[in-house]
Design an enzyme around this catalytic site. Structure first.
Site, PDB file in Angstrom:
ATOM      1  N   GLY A 136     -70.285  34.642 -63.288  1.00 22.02           N
ATOM      2  CA  GLY A 136     -69.150  33.854 -63.676  1.00 22.02           C
ATOM      3  C   GLY A 136     -69.366  32.827 -62.609  1.00 22.02           C
ATOM      4  N   CYS A 137     -69.269  31.575 -62.968  1.00 20.55           N
ATOM      5  CA  CYS A 137     -69.465  30.478 -61.833  1.00 20.55           C
ATOM      6  C   CYS A 137     -68.617  30.675 -60.539  1.00 20.55           C
ATOM      7  CB  CYS A 137     -69.093  28.851 -62.456  1.00 20.55           C
ATOM      8  SG  CYS A 137     -67.674  28.752 -63.396  1.00 20.55           S
ATOM      9  N   ASN A 138     -67.389  31.050 -60.842  1.00 25.39           N
ATOM     10  CA  ASN A 138     -66.567  31.322 -59.402  1.00 25.39           C
ATOM     11  C   ASN A 138     -67.144  32.532 -58.925  1.00 25.39           C
ATOM     12  OD1 ASN A 138     -64.827  29.347 -60.711  1.00 25.39           O
ATOM     13  ND2 ASN A 138     -63.622  30.583 -61.527  1.00 25.39           N
ATOM     14  N   ALA A 139     -67.502  33.430 -59.669  1.00 21.69           N
ATOM     15  CA  ALA A 139     -67.933  34.755 -59.015  1.00 21.69           C
ATOM     16  C   ALA A 139     -69.183  34.604 -58.225  1.00 21.69           C
ATOM     17  CB  ALA A 139     -68.218  35.639 -60.112  1.00 21.69           C
TER      18      ALA A 139
ATOM     19  N   THR B  24     -70.035  31.638 -56.723  1.00 22.91           N
ATOM     20  CA  THR B  24     -69.930  31.010 -55.418  1.00 22.91           C
ATOM     21  C   THR B  24     -69.156  31.852 -54.462  1.00 22.91           C
ATOM     22  OG1 THR B  24     -69.146  29.147 -57.000  1.00 22.91           O
ATOM     23  CG2 THR B  24     -68.675  29.058 -54.676  1.00 22.91           C
TER      24      THR B  24
END
Length: 342
Positions: free
Chosen positions: A148-151, A153
């Protein structure tokens, strides 16, 4: 050598980002593009910014001859990829950009995504695609599950700190701001310009966001014991980018030095001088992640800020970075383009 590439779900944002990046890749050539509702259209009709490229037309997945494909990117919606991947040739290399193979425990997948996993044999085969920490496994993998993109980061900010034991594992807070493209291209009322522009809001607060499943899985694996973080994402009226502000207990200078040591040889991760903080404008359209560390006025606390482009380093760029390893290509190939500014 030129490797033949198929992209499933090419009419979405991550699909278009894959096309944009592969267009100048020295060793990849797109031979097939799929879409569902937009099948039969030219890519230039769906994304006019790509009209200068000579691309195959969008077709249904079952119209693609996968015997002519070396690697397939799946940029399909969550919960649909399992069934699609299960039907693909078992010798085909696949990089999946959805959430369908990120969580190793099928029970965790059902908890966070609300339904049983439909391809558990493939789940067991999948390698987690955070490139900088799983290179060896990715090189030999057939199926790689993009993060995931949030994960991604949050993990870039925290994994080295957890591994080195320089922060309190029971007091970690991630406050994250994300651009609207992270929500996908489908029509949603809350993403209309009049609903989103001019304001911002938190969402999935209180431990409800699905990327917490990845944080739980990966941080606990690194620490060797359960690690639960507080995480609140916010939606900002910008097209691209993620900025995560991470609050930890630990000596700020030690935190900074630990990140510097961990990433000193990483081509896409840049740790700023102590006290300097990054901005999303500095990484837009690129595969770079910038990190900064400052101390807090409260002794023994530090703030880590990480920024990346959710469509590039957080998704499609990461996918190509993984594909490069899987195909025996230089890891940075096609990905060293400078960020877009202003």
């Amino acid at each position: 050598m030129t490797h033949r590439i198929a992209i499933l779900g090419a009419s979405g944002y991550t699909g278009a980002e894959l096309v944009r990046l592969i267009a100048t890749h020295p060793e990849m050539r797109i031979v097939a593009l799929s879409a569902d509702r937009k099948a039969g259209l030219a890519m230039s009709e769906v994304f006019p910014f790509l009209r200068h490229l000579d691309l195959p037309p969008l077709v249904k997945i079952d119209e693609i001859d996968f015997s002519n494909v070396d690697l397939c990117f799946c940029a399909l919606p969550h919960a649909t990829t399992q069934e699609v991947v299960a039907r693909l040739p078992r010798d085909l290399k696949i990089v999946d950009l959805s959430a369908d193979f990120r969580l190793r425990d099928p029970a965790a997948y059902e908890k966070w995504y609300g339904q049983p996993h439909a391809a558990q044999d493939l789940q067991a085969e999948a390698v987690y695609g955070l490139t900088e920490f799983y290179r060896d496994e990715i090189r030999s993998a057939r199926l790689v599950a993009g993060t995931g993109c949030n994960a991604a980061t949050g993990q870039f900010a925290l994994r080295p700190l957890i591994a080195a034991g320089v922060i309190d594992l029971d007091d970690i807070l991630i406050d994250l701001k994300a651009g609207v493209s992270g929500a996908g291209r489908s029509l949603k009322e809350n993403l209309l310009h009049a609903e989103l522009s001019g304001g911002t809001h938190a969402y999935s607060a209180g431990g409800k966001h699905r990327h917490l499943g990845e944080f739980d899985q990966e941080f606990s694996k690194v620490a060797g014991r359960p690690v639960l973080v507080q995480f609140t994402p916010h939606l900002l009226p910008m097209n691209r980018g993620i900025l995560a502000t991470v609050y930890v207990k630990g000596d700020a200078k030690t935190v900074h030095q630990t990140l510097e040591n961990a990433y000193e040889n990483e081509p896409f991760l840049r740790v700023l001088p102590f006290g300097a903080l990054p901005s999303t404008r500095d990484i837009a359209g690129s595969n770079f992640c910038h990190l900064g560390v400052v101390g807090d006025r409260i002794a023994g606390r530090a703030v880590v800020v990480a920024v990346l482009d959710n469509l590039t380093k957080g998704s499609s760029g990461q996918a190509i970075q993984n594909a490069n390893l899987m195909l025996g290509i230089e890891e940075t190939a096609g990905l060293m383009l400078a960020p877009i500014f202003p």
